[in-house]
Design an enzyme around this catalytic site. Structure first.
Site, short mmCIF file in Angstrom:
data_model
loop_
_atom_site.label_atom_id
_atom_site.label_comp_id
_atom_site.label_asym_id
_atom_site.label_seq_id
_atom_site.Cartn_x
_atom_site.Cartn_y
_atom_site.Cartn_z
N TRP A 361 0.65 -1.12 -0.20
CA TRP A 361 -0.13 -0.04 0.00
C TRP A 361 0.99 1.35 -0.12
CZ3 TRP A 361 -2.00 2.08 5.39
CH2 TRP A 361 -1.04 2.30 6.12
N ASP A 362 2.27 1.05 -0.14
CA ASP A 362 2.99 2.14 0.05
C ASP A 362 2.85 3.47 -0.87
OD1 ASP A 362 4.18 -0.06 1.42
OD2 ASP A 362 5.89 0.68 1.83
N GLU A 500 1.10 -3.91 12.26
CA GLU A 500 1.38 -5.40 11.86
C GLU A 500 1.71 -6.20 13.02
OE1 GLU A 500 4.10 -5.58 8.66
OE2 GLU A 500 2.40 -5.52 7.17
N LYS A 621 3.12 -1.48 16.02
CA LYS A 621 4.48 -1.23 15.01
C LYS A 621 4.37 0.22 14.28
CE LYS A 621 6.50 -3.40 10.94
NZ LYS A 621 6.22 -4.44 9.97
N GLN A 622 3.19 0.57 14.11
CA GLN A 622 2.99 1.76 13.13
C GLN A 622 1.75 2.51 13.34
OE1 GLN A 622 3.35 -1.61 10.12
NE2 GLN A 622 2.83 0.29 8.96
C1 BGC Z 1 4.87 -2.22 6.92
C2 BGC Z 1 3.95 -2.13 6.05
C3 BGC Z 1 4.68 -1.66 4.57
C4 BGC Z 1 5.66 -2.82 4.16
C5 BGC Z 1 6.43 -2.31 3.06
C6 BGC Z 1 6.05 -3.19 6.67
O1 BGC Z 1 7.06 -3.23 7.50
O2 BGC Z 1 4.55 -2.67 8.24
O3 BGC Z 1 3.09 -1.06 6.23
O4 BGC Z 1 3.44 -1.65 3.59
O5 BGC Z 1 6.73 -2.81 5.42
O6 BGC Z 1 7.05 -1.18 3.06
#
Ligand code: BGC
Length: 809
Positions: A361-362, A500, A621-622
């Protein structure tokens, strides 16, 4: 770093991987890591070349199961060029005394140089400079030049120039158990005294890749004829050129390469295309000229000017260069050269093999910059999604849903590429990977289509592809939502949000969480806007599309109802809960973990190794809930919540921000972008601090070793967008371009160029003024708002608006 240069003095084997990644050169069609020309995959160096969209799938047996993985293929290495004193060993830096070593990436011109003085065991000193480019204007071309100067010796030397197709995908240590040999040799031969051709094919996807290369030697600007020894074997071809190197008389060796694949248009075979292109390609200096011109033109649109008021000067100056580095790597990953390629936005650029080159989704963090500078690139990248609509429909139907269920990780054909298991190096265990449950990825695609439309006003794209994407994604969310009569609300169960660390309820035997706030609000937004998108289409197109999708008023009415009734949960008196049941999780002792482990960004791996799980804790995590504040303004959120029938009190925003910031490990580089953004209004200093951390993410490899596996493209571009949209307060609403700046305290002036609905506008923002200079265009006027006041701006007009103080602190 200075204005336009990223430079490394000295050779440090421990840093080589990161430097190779950051010194990657590319043009959106292909990219090559900044490895030395004499380097091989030896644990220190990792030469890698990646062609956009060139994937291959291989099976591997792990823990008794055969798993398939699709990788962005490491293509043949066109770099190899090494030398030796005739009859001795090929040079090996590890065996030499390095008197000086400097590598510099010229961001303005897109040229990587290396300059070194080395002394061998017999005391001979040689000065070596090399320069290289991957041509931004001619996507199939790359070139390098090595100048050898014997400082205190003379003698016969041999130069070996080669093309190496025996490479594998071995760039990421934790994937080494997986099958990695993606290339099958097809042909390797010399075409004449100067040129050679290598052809390979990928194992499963059958993509033909051809590289042709020409090597010339010059002295005093004159071509020198050399004795050439040709050799080839399966997957490898080399020319060895012999000549005498006289003391203090530089000799230049030039290698020009041309690369094609069978995915290219308007060719017969890649081999023919590569050799014929090479035959008409000029020498290195001429290539430099046209390449620099292409970069000049890009920088005219993409550069951002920053001026500091003296405070925090060093960091603002450094930030300005890093911003350029980030734009540079964006354009090397996707550019005008990618427009016809059917390629997506790989999370790690074309710079390494982490995440196997997959698309996540980046792009949500990448498109805003492109939308305002080169929207035709966004459009092409959105078409990558559109072409995979059939695959997303199949996935939805196989899972018992309707519409389009986009994969969390996408590669060649749009099927789900997320691993089934991943390896935790801390515990040595393979663990189930449930991240494919991040169904919110479809909402990001719909949001991206809408944003692209907002900036460009491109209704043709909406009619051709954008509307269908949004409608099918809306249909999927509608089929995912279930009505609970007890509350008369719709619920989305069994999914994952962006965070995540949370994939399941503690002790649950099934993965998935219920009513993830981010997913539900995004679903509500998609279902709401699906209708608006339909209304924007010309009547005949709307009818055609509705007929084709069998979309009638009943279904639209259902979408409307769901968009008003998705269920949300709250904690601590008004803070939006990440998901249902979040309040029952326990608090983590952050201090204790920081003390014990230092870096706890990947707390999930730490906890798993301890026999515990992040699922038990209020630890993320985010950004998850806070992503909503990143994507929507307070006004937009207020409207969304009102529709959903939940109170939205803007005074809860700072509390919500504070609540989740305190519970985040910033384990994804994307997180700091979202967090810096949401802090910008209330805590400018805190926001700028986070922005600075986001800026150094890859330059300082703050994830402790991941940059060597590829850049973090979303965070790189997101950091530039913080300057472009967040600190300028650039927003599109009600057909007005709003500018509501809040510059970080140490910044005196910010300059940038934006394209908006056919207008090209130069913006210069200071503490007290906003200067807007429009270029002449066919569109007579536009509406622009400074803080809260809306003005009409005529095409070609330049105006300086006084900037009233912001309404709120
Ligand atoms: C992140 C995701 C991201 C992916 C690719 C993962 O570590 O949690 O949000 O899309 O990395 O960058």
């Amino acid at each position: 770093m200075t204005g336009w240069e990223l430079a490394y003095d000295g050779f440090d084997p421990t840093q080589e991987g990161v430097r190779e990644t950051l010194c990657t050169l590319g043009n959106g069609y292909f990219a090559t890591r900044g490895s030395a020309t004499e380097a091989t995959d030896d644990g220190v160096h990792y030469p890698g070349t990646y062609v956009a969209g060139c994937y291959d799938r291989l099976p591997t047996e792990i823990e008794g199961r055969v798993l398939e993985h699709e990788d962005l293929v490491n293509a043949p290495n066109w770099l190899p060029l090494t030398w030796r004193v005739a009859g001795e060993d090929w040079i090996e830096l590890a065996k030499m005394e390095i008197l000086s070593y400097r590598r510099a990436l010229d961001l303005r011109r897109g040229i990587l140089t290396r300059e070194m003085r080395i002394r061998d065991a017999r005391g001979r000193t040689t000065h070596v400079t090399d320069r290289r480019l991957v041509h931004m204007g001619e996507p199939h071309l790359a070139a390098l030049e090595v100048v050898l100067t014997a400082e205190d010796w003379s003698g016969p030397v041999e130069v070996r120039s080669a093309l190496d197709g025996r490479v594998e995908n071995r760039g990421v240590a934790r994937y080494r158990r997986l099958a990695s040999q993606h290339l099958v040799p097809v042909d390797a031969r010399s075409l004449d005294e100067d040129t050679m051709l290598l052809e390979v094919r990928t194992v499963q996807s059958g993509i033909g890749i051809a590289v042709a290369a020409r090597t010339h030697v010059y002295e005093d600007g004159q071509r020198r004829t050399c004795q050439v020894r040709k050799s080839s074997r399966a997957g490898y071809v080399a020319h060895e050129l012999a000549f005498v190197l006289e003391a203090k008389r530089p000799v230049t060796i030039e290698k020009v390469a041309s690369l094609y694949t069978s995915r290219d248009w308007a060719i017969s075979t890649p081999g023919l295309a590569a050799s014929e292109t090479l035959a008409v390609t000029p020498a290195f200096d001429a290539l430099v000229e046209s390449h620099v011109l292409a970069w000049d033109q890009l920088w005219r649109s993409f550069d951002i000017g920053l001026e500091t008021d003296g405070r925090d000067e060093a960091s603002v100056v450094a930030s300005a260069v890093i911003l350029r580095l980030h734009v540079f790597h964006l354009l090397q990953t996707v550019s005008h050269n990618s427009v016809d390629l059917d390629t997506g936005v790989g999370a790690r650029g074309l710079h390494g093999e982490a995440y196997r080159g997959h698309v996540f989704w980046d792009e949500l963090f990448v498109f805003p910059l492109l939308n305002f500078r080169a929207p035709d690139i966004t459009r092409a990248l959105l078409l990558y999604r559109y072409r995979r609509l059939p695959s997303a429909r199949r996935a939805a139907s196989a899972a018992g849903y309707r519409g389009a269920m986009y994969p969390w990780q996408s590669g060649s054909d749009g099927r789900e590429e997320t691993d089934k298991i991943y390896f935790n190096p801390r515990s040595g265990r393979w663990i189930a990977d449930c991240t494919h449950l991040q169904r919110h990825v479809g909402a990001a695609i719909a949001y991206n289509v809408w944003q692209y439309y907002q900036v460009t006003g491109d209704r043709k794209f909406l009619g051709d592809a954008g509307a269908e994407l949004i409608l099918e994604i809306a249909r999927f969310f509608a089929s995912l939502a279930r009505h609970d009569p007890r509350f008369d609300r719709f619920e989305i169960r069994g999914v994952m949000g962006p965070d995540e660390f949370h994939s399941a309820y503690p002790d649950a035997d099934q993965p998935g969480l219920d009513n993830n706030a981010y997913t539900n609000v995004m679903a509500a937004w998609v279902l709401w806007h699906a209708r608006e998108v339909l209304e924007l289409l010309p009547r005949d197109r709307r009818r055609e599309l509705c007929e084709r999708l069998a979309l009638g008023p009943d279904e639209l009415a259902r979408w409307d109802a769901i968009s008003r009734k998705l269920r949300l949960h709250f904690v601590d008196g008004g803070v939006l809960a990440q998901f249902e049941g979040y309040d029952r999780l326990v608090e983590l002792d952050w201090d204790a973990y920081r003390k014990r482990y230092g870096n706890i960004q990947r707390l999930d791996l730490i906890l798993e190794a301890e026999g515990d799980s992040p699922n038990r804790y209020k630890a993320s995590k985010q950004a998850d809930v806070l992503m909503l504040f990143y994507l929507f303004s307070a006004e937009e959120l207020c409207a969304l919540f009102e529709r959903l029938g939940y109170p939205f009190d803007s005074s809860t925003i700072p509390r919500t921000i504070d609540y989740y910031l305190r519970r985040s490990s910033e384990g994804s580089t994307l997180s700091r972008i979202a967090h810096a953004w949401v802090l910008a209004r209330a805590d400018r200093t805190g926001s700028w601090e986070l922005c600075k951390q986001a800026l150094i993410g890859d330059v300082a490899d703050i994830q402790g070793g991941t940059t060597r596996e590829g850049i973090h493209l979303g965070a790189m571009v997101g950091s530039v967008d913080l300057l472009q949209r967040c600190y300028t307060g650039l927003e599109l609403r009600e057909d007005v371009l709003w500018i509501n700046p809040r510059l970080p305290e140490s910044m005196r002036r910010l300059e940038l160029l934006v394209r908006y609905r056919g207008h090209t506008l130069g913006l210069a923002i200071t503490r007290d003024t906003v200067e807007v200079s429009g270029e002449r265009s066919d569109i007579p006027t536009m509406r622009i708002a400074i803080r809260d006041t809306v003005y009409e701006l005529k095409a070609g007009e330049r105006r300086v608006f006084p900037l009233p103080p912001p309404k709120y602190k």
